[in-house]
Design a protein around this motif. Structure first.
Motif, PDB file in Angstrom:
ATOM      1  N   ASP A   1      42.706   4.322  46.541  1.00  0.00           N
ATOM      2  CA  ASP A   1      42.669   3.501  47.749  1.00  0.00           C
ATOM      3  C   ASP A   1      41.255   3.453  48.306  1.00  0.00           C
ATOM      4  O   ASP A   1      40.450   4.371  48.104  1.00  0.00           O
ATOM      5  CB  ASP A   1      43.595   4.100  48.803  1.00  0.00           C
ATOM      6  CG  ASP A   1      44.416   3.053  49.523  1.00  0.00           C
ATOM      7  OD1 ASP A   1      44.152   1.856  49.338  1.00  0.00           O
ATOM      8  OD2 ASP A   1      45.327   3.440  50.264  1.00  0.00           O
ATOM      9  N   THR A   2      40.974   2.379  49.031  1.00  0.00           N
ATOM     10  CA  THR A   2      39.746   2.279  49.811  1.00  0.00           C
ATOM     11  C   THR A   2      40.131   2.265  51.281  1.00  0.00           C
ATOM     12  O   THR A   2      41.031   1.516  51.688  1.00  0.00           O
ATOM     13  CB  THR A   2      38.962   0.996  49.472  1.00  0.00           C
ATOM     14  OG1 THR A   2      38.668   0.990  48.079  1.00  0.00           O
ATOM     15  CG2 THR A   2      37.665   0.931  50.257  1.00  0.00           C
ATOM     16  N   VAL A   3      39.473   3.093  52.075  1.00  0.00           N
ATOM     17  CA  VAL A   3      39.824   3.246  53.483  1.00  0.00           C
ATOM     18  C   VAL A   3      38.696   2.688  54.344  1.00  0.00           C
ATOM     19  O   VAL A   3      37.539   3.115  54.217  1.00  0.00           O
ATOM     20  CB  VAL A   3      40.079   4.725  53.832  1.00  0.00           C
ATOM     21  CG1 VAL A   3      40.551   4.851  55.280  1.00  0.00           C
ATOM     22  CG2 VAL A   3      41.097   5.338  52.885  1.00  0.00           C
ATOM     23  N   ALA A   4      39.028   1.734  55.195  1.00  0.00           N
ATOM     24  CA  ALA A   4      38.052   1.101  56.085  1.00  0.00           C
ATOM     25  C   ALA A   4      38.212   1.648  57.498  1.00  0.00           C
ATOM     26  O   ALA A   4      39.331   1.780  57.995  1.00  0.00           O
ATOM     27  CB  ALA A   4      38.237  -0.417  56.082  1.00  0.00           C
ATOM     28  N   TRP A   5      37.076   1.967  58.148  1.00  0.00           N
ATOM     29  CA  TRP A   5      37.079   2.553  59.494  1.00  0.00           C
ATOM     30  C   TRP A   5      36.158   1.767  60.424  1.00  0.00           C
ATOM     31  O   TRP A   5      35.159   1.195  60.003  1.00  0.00           O
ATOM     32  CB  TRP A   5      36.568   3.991  59.468  1.00  0.00           C
ATOM     33  CG  TRP A   5      37.404   5.002  58.765  1.00  0.00           C
ATOM     34  CD1 TRP A   5      37.407   5.274  57.424  1.00  0.00           C
ATOM     35  CD2 TRP A   5      38.340   5.908  59.359  1.00  0.00           C
ATOM     36  NE1 TRP A   5      38.282   6.295  57.151  1.00  0.00           N
ATOM     37  CE2 TRP A   5      38.867   6.705  58.321  1.00  0.00           C
ATOM     38  CE3 TRP A   5      38.777   6.126  60.665  1.00  0.00           C
ATOM     39  CZ2 TRP A   5      39.805   7.699  58.539  1.00  0.00           C
ATOM     40  CZ3 TRP A   5      39.718   7.119  60.887  1.00  0.00           C
ATOM     41  CH2 TRP A   5      40.225   7.897  59.836  1.00  0.00           C
ATOM     42  N   PHE A   6      36.515   1.792  61.703  1.00  0.00           N
ATOM     43  CA  PHE A   6      35.583   1.363  62.745  1.00  0.00           C
ATOM     44  C   PHE A   6      35.961   2.095  64.028  1.00  0.00           C
ATOM     45  O   PHE A   6      37.115   2.048  64.465  1.00  0.00           O
ATOM     46  CB  PHE A   6      35.627  -0.142  62.983  1.00  0.00           C
ATOM     47  CG  PHE A   6      34.519  -0.642  63.867  1.00  0.00           C
ATOM     48  CD1 PHE A   6      33.197  -0.592  63.452  1.00  0.00           C
ATOM     49  CD2 PHE A   6      34.783  -1.156  65.131  1.00  0.00           C
ATOM     50  CE1 PHE A   6      32.166  -1.050  64.274  1.00  0.00           C
ATOM     51  CE2 PHE A   6      33.767  -1.611  65.954  1.00  0.00           C
ATOM     52  CZ  PHE A   6      32.454  -1.563  65.527  1.00  0.00           C
ATOM     53  N   ALA A   7      34.985   2.813  64.595  1.00  0.00           N
ATOM     54  CA  ALA A   7      35.173   3.518  65.865  1.00  0.00           C
ATOM     55  C   ALA A   7      34.145   2.982  66.845  1.00  0.00           C
ATOM     56  O   ALA A   7      32.962   2.859  66.505  1.00  0.00           O
ATOM     57  CB  ALA A   7      35.004   5.019  65.690  1.00  0.00           C
ATOM     58  N   CYS A   8      34.577   2.665  68.071  1.00  0.00           N
ATOM     59  CA  CYS A   8      33.662   2.026  69.013  1.00  0.00           C
ATOM     60  C   CYS A   8      34.063   2.332  70.445  1.00  0.00           C
ATOM     61  O   CYS A   8      35.150   2.872  70.713  1.00  0.00           O
ATOM     62  CB  CYS A   8      33.649   0.515  68.797  1.00  0.00           C
ATOM     63  SG  CYS A   8      35.275  -0.264  68.993  1.00  0.00           S
TER      64      CYS A   8
END
Length: 746
Positions: free
Chosen positions: A587-594
């Motif tokens: 799997d490829t895991v995409a993140w964004f924290a803001c």
């Protein structure tokens, strides 16, 4: 010698005295029984002429922070079988009941035990009458048999949650069967369907009957138990006090009315920190992808405003019990809708560079610069930077620029200069690898690896600079949940205060007063809980340096988070993309924290998408959608209606998403970083709850339209001649027909 005889007068007096003494003794005994101990005997007579039924308690409601009810109670009508009464009624109508033999353990030894054949009693004595009224339903005979052996005090639910027409038939026709009753029970209603299902949880029948309490009642109806999440964590507060119904028995022991009733008391209401409108916004945004989790937190106190996971489920399917086929469908679903991805642990990728940055600043590396030549060698392995595939390098850069462009080469070197001990120290301060304290079902603490961790879990390996390099960019054995990542970014957003996350705001009794603990203090205080103060390790200026780097990620050209930009609002954040293995599936895991607004943050958002190609193009737009609508709602420019939500489901949960866009949404540009080649096994939040599963009918329980079994009433035994008939030889009267058994409805 002449014997002196008593005169007739003295004899009469003597007999009279004996009679007087006898009457006195009899009167004294009657006084002793009827007057001195009258109350005691009266109580015993009263007790033998009534039956008691335990009425289940009514659970309190679960509400959001604004008082909007998310979980309430509704009335459910059930057809219950009181099996001991049923056996007794069968004996009165037909004679000795049929017997069945089964193997049981008695005093630790297996033994063949005979008992009333409850299945035949139901099929032959109850079902025919129900069939006459078109009320018979198929059931699971093994489940009925098991209930009769283990829970005779508890009524067996024959038909659960009956519809109005069925209830009307039972009410219109007196079924005339012993042990058959319609019960009205309060059951849970999850008002908005799948909305916040992974937070609210569900309830079910208790795993075991409290035998000691059950013996206090003639018939025992138990409370439901919280099986997962808030329903389970707050069960002691939500659970009310049971009531008692006193039933009148006639001279034959038949129940023919209600004497009085002590109604149950409702439990306390639990108010969450969740804002249902923000929860609905988050849920709607996540439905653009197939497998994802998101958390929205107030950075000023650690209150969780929304927590969502897709795919999802409707907890109403568990009420009053879930059908076996529905339970199997949920468990076999490839997308794992029962898993709460917001508290599952996955490799965080470059979003972890926040922790590495603070660890280096703690070691006075504020002005450190490192060269990016496409990668760094450690031992015999070359750790490349993600730009190496694009055939360029980042050159010689400092911390703020490295955060902006997410330079792997910089952080390999920066992390090793800081040292793994410093990285682990800062990570633990921010809650990475630590429990949140929320008591959510199956919550994963993840991994914050180091030499000590390696020695325990992989004693055959030695810690090296290569291991530290992997940790520095959020790869290797590093695993973080979206909740943990959100709380780490809360700390940097507010300038250094790390809070424990809060999900329960307050717990109030039905009169509005706060629930108190055994010491007389408020059981759930509303004050924030601080985990640590980052300013004890790094200066405010150093924290501001990291904050500025996160601002550049979104707002400057060349940053990896350009898709996170908003009009009129400055957003700061960090992208991340990582490789992972989910139960053998790559799997490829995409993140964004803001967080936003930058100067005075009101919201922190962390989004994780499994099957997202890049953090900037997949997770970034999802987080931006949540921020955009939430901020617009604050300004009065957007009205989010909280409505019933069906379960989120994707036909192919393992689809790969290259980008996500919304109608009218922001489409800013950003340089997309690629995932590192290393891979880690994820830790998914397992739901180990044992719901109340309604078994499918079996062959013996298929009773609908079963032919009615006509049984002849047993012949009465021959009447013995009485004393006068034997003495005078009188003619014996002809035998009278047996009286028709009195039918009753319990």
């Amino acid at each position: 010698m002449n014997r002196r005889r008593l005169s007739p007068r003295l004899r009469i007096q003597f007999v009279g005295l004996l009679m007087l003494l006898g009457m006195t003794a009899l009167g004294s005994r009657l006084w002793w029984i009827q007057v001195a101990h009258g109350a005691e005997w009266t109580a015993q007579i009263r007790g033998s002429s009534q039956a008691t039924v335990r009425i289940p308690s009514v659970r309190g409601e679960i509400k959001d922070r604004n008082g909007l009810t998310l979980v309430q109670n509704r009335a459910s009508y059930e057809v219950d079988f009181y099996l001991p009464e049923m056996v007794k009624g069968y004996r009165e109508r037909f004679g000795p009941p049929p017997l069945a033999e089964h193997r049981a353990i008695i005093s630790g030894m297996p033994k063949d035990v005979k008992e009333a054949d409850i299945i035949r009693i139901v099929n032959d004595g109850i079902v025919p009458r129900l069939n006459d009224l078109d009320l018979a339903r198929d059931y699971n005979s093994k489940d009925l048999e098991r209930h009769y052996r283990n829970d005779t005090e508890v009524p067996y639910s024959y038909i659960k949650d009956i519809d109005f027409s069925t209830m009307a038939k039972f009410s219109e026709h007196d079924v005339g069967l012993p042990g058959v009753d319609i019960a009205i029970k309060p059951v849970r209603s999850y008002v908005y369907g799948a909305l916040a299902a992974h937070l609210l949880g569900y309830v079910g029948a208790p795993d075991d009957t409290n035998k000691e309490e059950a013996r206090k009642f003639t018939f025992y109806q138990g409370d439901v138990d919280g099986k997962s999440n808030i329903e389970k964590a707050m069960d002691d507060y939500l659970r009310g006090k049971p009531g008692v119904r006193y039933l009148r028995r006639n001279a034959k022991g038949t129940i023919d009315g209600v004497l009085r009733e002590e109604p149950p008391q409702q439990g306390a209401n639990v108010f969450l920190t969740i804002d249902a409108r923000i929860q609905a916004i988050t849920d709607e945004a996540l439905r653009a992808v197939s497998r994802a989790g998101a958390v929205v937190v107030d950075p000023n106190n650690g209150n969780i405003l929304a927590m969502a996971s897709v795919p999802s489920f409707d907890p109403n399917t568990f009420i009053p019990s879930i059908k076996a086929k529905d339970w199997q469908a949920l468990r076999k679903d490839e997308g794992d809708p029962l898993v709460n991805r917001a508290v599952s642990a996955l490799p965080p990728g470059s979003t972890f560079k926040l922790i590495t940055s603070l660890a280096g600043l703690r070691k006075n590396l504020t002005n450190a610069h490192y060269n990016c030549g496409g990668g760094v060698s450690y031992g015999d392995h070359f750790f490349q930077c993600w730009v190496n595939e694009k055939h360029y390098t980042h050159g010689n850069i400092g911390l703020s620029e490295a955060i902006k462009v997410s330079c792997d080469s910089f952080f390999y070197q920066f992390g090793n200069a800081a040292g793994i001990q410093s990285i682990d120290t800062v990570g633990k301060m921010l809650g990475i690898g630590e429990e949140s304290g929320l008591q959510l079902t199956g919550e994963q603490v993840g991994n914050l690896p180091g030499p000590e961790w390696m020695q325990i879990h992989h004693p055959q390996e030695r810690w090296s600079q290569a291991q530290t390099a992997n940790v520095s960019i959020g790869q290797g054995y590093t695993l973080v949940s979206p909740l943990q990542l959100a709380m780490a970014y809360v700390t940097i957003a507010n300038g250094g205060t790390c809070y424990y996350p809060r999900l329960v705001d307050k717990v109030l009794n039905q009169d509005g007063s706060p629930v108190l603990d055994e010491h007389g203090k408020v059981a759930v205080p509303q004050t924030p809980r601080m985990r640590s103060d980052l300013r004890r390790e790094v200066t405010p200026d150093q924290i501001e340096l990291v904050r500025k780097g996160l601002w550049r990620v979104v707002n400057e050209d060349g940053g990896t988070g350009g898709r996170g930009r908003l009009k009129n609002v400055q957003v700061a954040g960090k992208t991340g993309t990582a490789q992972a293995t989910d139960r053998g599936h790559k799997d490829t895991v995409a993140w964004f924290a803001c967080f936003a607004p930058f100067d005075h943050p009101k919201y922190v958002v962390a989004v994780m998408v499994q099957g997202g190609e890049h953090g900037g193009s997949v997770a970034g737009p999802v987080a931006t959608r949540i921020l955009e609508r939430t901020l617009a709602m604050d300004e009065g420019n957007f009205d989010m209606q909280v409505a019933w939500a069906p379960p989120a489901h994707h036909a192919n949960p393992f689809s790969m998403f290259k980008d996500v866009s919304y109608a009218g949404g922001n489409l800013g540009a950003g340089d997309e970083e690629s995932a590192d080649a290393s891979s880690a096994d994820v830790q998914m939040a397992s739901d180990n709850a044992a719901p109340d599963v309604e078994q499918e009918p079996d062959a013996q329980g298929q009773v609908s339209k079963r032919p009615r079994v006509v049984r002849a009433a047993p012949a009465p035994p021959p009447r013995q001649p009485n004393f006068f008939e034997r003495l005078f030889g009188g003619k014996r009267p002809a035998p009278q027909p047996a009286p028709t058994p009195v039918r009753r409805r319990f």
